[in-house]
Write an enzyme that holds these catalytic residues in place. Structure first.
Site, PDB file in Angstrom:
ATOM      1  N   SER A 162       0.841  -1.202   0.000  1.00 16.81           N
ATOM      2  CA  SER A 162       0.000   0.000   0.000  1.00 16.81           C
ATOM      3  C   SER A 162       0.870   1.244   0.000  1.00 16.81           C
ATOM      4  CB  SER A 162      -0.891   0.012   1.240  1.00 16.81           C
ATOM      5  OG  SER A 162      -1.449   1.298   1.369  1.00 16.81           O
ATOM      6  N   HIS A 198      -1.127  -1.147  -4.335  1.00 17.97           N
ATOM      7  CA  HIS A 198      -2.407  -0.752  -3.728  1.00 17.97           C
ATOM      8  C   HIS A 198      -2.394   0.755  -3.485  1.00 17.97           C
ATOM      9  CE1 HIS A 198      -6.048  -1.727  -1.364  1.00 17.97           C
ATOM     10  NE2 HIS A 198      -5.634  -0.816  -0.487  1.00 17.97           N
ATOM     11  N   ASP A 236      -4.519   3.857  -1.978  1.00 20.02           N
ATOM     12  CA  ASP A 236      -5.622   4.200  -1.066  1.00 20.02           C
ATOM     13  C   ASP A 236      -6.065   5.644  -1.239  1.00 20.02           C
ATOM     14  OD1 ASP A 236      -6.036   1.827   0.608  1.00 20.02           O
ATOM     15  OD2 ASP A 236      -3.977   2.162   1.272  1.00 20.02           O
ATOM     16  N   MET A 281      -8.656   8.552   0.036  1.00 17.62           N
ATOM     17  CA  MET A 281      -9.515   8.912   1.175  1.00 17.62           C
ATOM     18  C   MET A 281      -9.986  10.346   1.039  1.00 17.62           C
ATOM     19  SD  MET A 281      -7.220   7.344   4.222  1.00 17.62           S
ATOM     20  CE  MET A 281      -6.558   5.680   4.128  1.00 17.62           C
ATOM     21  N   HIS A 283      -8.183   1.618  -4.189  1.00 13.07           N
ATOM     22  CA  HIS A 283      -9.156   1.398  -3.110  1.00 13.07           C
ATOM     23  C   HIS A 283      -9.783   2.741  -2.752  1.00 13.07           C
ATOM     24  CE1 HIS A 283      -9.621  -0.048   1.384  1.00 13.07           C
ATOM     25  NE2 HIS A 283     -10.787   0.179   0.800  1.00 13.07           N
ATOM     26  N   MET A 299     -11.886   4.941  -0.653  1.00 12.08           N
ATOM     27  CA  MET A 299     -12.569   5.118   0.639  1.00 12.08           C
ATOM     28  C   MET A 299     -13.209   6.501   0.608  1.00 12.08           C
ATOM     29  SD  MET A 299      -9.634   3.302   2.916  1.00 12.08           S
ATOM     30  CE  MET A 299      -8.442   3.546   1.609  1.00 12.08           C
ATOM     31  N   MET A 311     -11.836  -5.679   4.942  1.00  9.44           N
ATOM     32  CA  MET A 311     -10.993  -4.818   5.780  1.00  9.44           C
ATOM     33  C   MET A 311     -10.730  -5.493   7.126  1.00  9.44           C
ATOM     34  SD  MET A 311     -10.256  -2.106   4.063  1.00  9.44           S
ATOM     35  CE  MET A 311      -9.377  -1.282   5.391  1.00  9.44           C
ATOM     36  N   ASP A 317      -7.059  -6.525   3.713  1.00 13.06           N
ATOM     37  CA  ASP A 317      -6.385  -5.222   3.838  1.00 13.06           C
ATOM     38  C   ASP A 317      -6.426  -4.742   5.287  1.00 13.06           C
ATOM     39  OD1 ASP A 317      -5.348  -2.680   3.431  1.00 13.06           O
ATOM     40  OD2 ASP A 317      -7.016  -1.947   2.210  1.00 13.06           O
ATOM     41  N   GLY A 334       0.963  -2.308   4.042  1.00 11.81           N
ATOM     42  CA  GLY A 334       1.550  -0.982   3.926  1.00 11.81           C
ATOM     43  C   GLY A 334       2.736  -0.826   4.842  1.00 11.81           C
ATOM     44  N   SER A 335       2.457  -0.559   6.134  1.00 10.11           N
ATOM     45  CA  SER A 335       3.536  -0.263   7.065  1.00 10.11           C
ATOM     46  C   SER A 335       4.529  -1.417   7.180  1.00 10.11           C
ATOM     47  CB  SER A 335       2.966   0.109   8.436  1.00 10.11           C
ATOM     48  OG  SER A 335       2.006  -0.837   8.841  1.00 10.11           O
TER      49      SER A 335
HETATM   50  C1  DX5 Z   1      -6.418   1.591   5.470  1.00 15.23           C
HETATM   51  C2  DX5 Z   1      -5.979   1.275   4.067  1.00 15.23           C
HETATM   52  C3  DX5 Z   1      -4.934   0.241   3.995  1.00 15.23           C
HETATM   53  C4  DX5 Z   1      -3.643   0.628   4.694  1.00 15.23           C
HETATM   54  C5  DX5 Z   1      -3.037  -0.615   5.231  1.00 15.23           C
HETATM   55  O1  DX5 Z   1      -7.545   2.343   5.475  1.00 15.23           O
HETATM   56  O2  DX5 Z   1      -7.073   0.814   3.270  1.00 15.23           O
HETATM   57  O3  DX5 Z   1      -4.666  -0.168   2.652  1.00 15.23           O
HETATM   58  O4  DX5 Z   1      -2.737   1.283   3.851  1.00 15.23           O
HETATM   59  O5  DX5 Z   1      -1.975  -0.263   6.036  1.00 15.23           O
HETATM   60  P1  DX5 Z   1      -1.280  -1.295   7.010  1.00 15.23           P
HETATM   61  O6  DX5 Z   1      -0.793  -2.447   6.163  1.00 15.23           O
HETATM   62  O7  DX5 Z   1      -0.173  -0.508   7.616  1.00 15.23           O
HETATM   63  O8  DX5 Z   1      -2.322  -1.743   7.993  1.00 15.23           O
HETATM   64 ZN    ZN Z   2      -6.547  -0.085   1.272  1.00 16.14          ZN
END
Ligand code: DX5
Ligand code: ZN
Length: 216
Positions: free
Chosen positions: A7, A30, A32, A34, A63, A65, A136, A174, A196-197
């Site tokens: 991500s 990926h 994201d 928002m 994705h 959101m 999620m 995710d 992601g992290s």
């Molecule tokens: C959260 C995002 C995820 C996020 C995941 O709202 O949809 O894709 O980047 O991050 P990690 O892997 O750090 O939980």
């Molecule tokens: Zn995501």
């Protein structure tokens, strides 16, 4: 083989090209989006996707959101998304149907996502219009949150439904994915894991991607 989708939310937005280069051994990217309304955070959008598209040939897994996602399907498709996932909670059912149909009409893959509080059954009326279902494992909005184990039952329930019906629908997990929780998601039937992290914090990102796939 399970697919890994790093991500970009955890990347350095001032140095995206080299961060994308560092995870190019992954399967998908990926992205994201928002809007500060559907979730309490604002991230990146259409102009950044356009630039990312110019930088990489990777499969772009977008994705959304955001509320009323049906308004922006055309824009994200034109910016280079390969897959566009909308949230079931983001609009009225007829608008969700419209978003999924429009995505496919534009030649892109259509995904539908569920927040942790939404039941698997709520998605069933849309399943035949989906190429992917995203479950999620955190409340959407932020990276680096703790994996919600109680969502694994939803993932396995969806796996069963997809298999029994013989549908060509991929299942994506995710949020909170690390090597330990990746195993749980794989065992519950996930086809694609977003991380992601965990990937961007790793010293050796390519090795971490292999570890998440279960290769090492
Ligand atoms: C959260 C995002 C995820 C996020 C995941 O709202 O949809 O894709 O980047 O991050 P990690 O892997 O750090 O939980
Ligand atoms: Zn995501």
């Amino acid at each position: 083989m399970i697919k890994i989708a790093p991500s970009l939310l955890s990347a350095d937005f001032a140095d995206l090209a080299s961060d994308i280069e560092s995870i190019k051994s992954a399967d998908w990217l990926h992205f994201d989006v928002m809007d500060g309304v559907f979730v309490p955070n604002i991230s990146i959008g259409i102009p950044v996707l356009t630039s990312v598209r110019r930088t990489t040939d990777m499969f772009l897994d977008v994705h959304l959101m955001i509320t009323q996602p049906q308004r922006y399907i055309g824009d994200f498709a034109a910016a280079g998304a390969d897959l566009i996932t909308v949230h079931l909670e983001g609009a009225a059912p007829e608008d969700i149907h419209a978003a999924l149909r429009r995505t496919r009409a534009l030649g892109k893959k259509a995904g539908l996502s569920l927040k942790p509080g939404t039941a698997a059954d709520d998605l069933l009326p849309f399943l035949s219009e989906c190429d992917l279902v995203l479950v999620m494992f955190v409340e959407p909005g932020f990276g680096g949150q703790k994996f919600m184990r109680d969502q694994l039952d939803k993932l396995s329930a969806l796996r069963k439904i997809i298999d029994v019906r013989g549908l060509p629908v991929l299942l994506e997990a995710d949020g909170g994915v690390n090597p330990a929780t990746a195993r749980l998601c794989a065992a519950a039937g996930a086809d694609v894991l977003v991380a992601g992290s965990d990937i961007f914090k790793a010293q050796d990102r390519a090795a971490r991607i292999r570890e998440l796939r279960g290769e090492i």
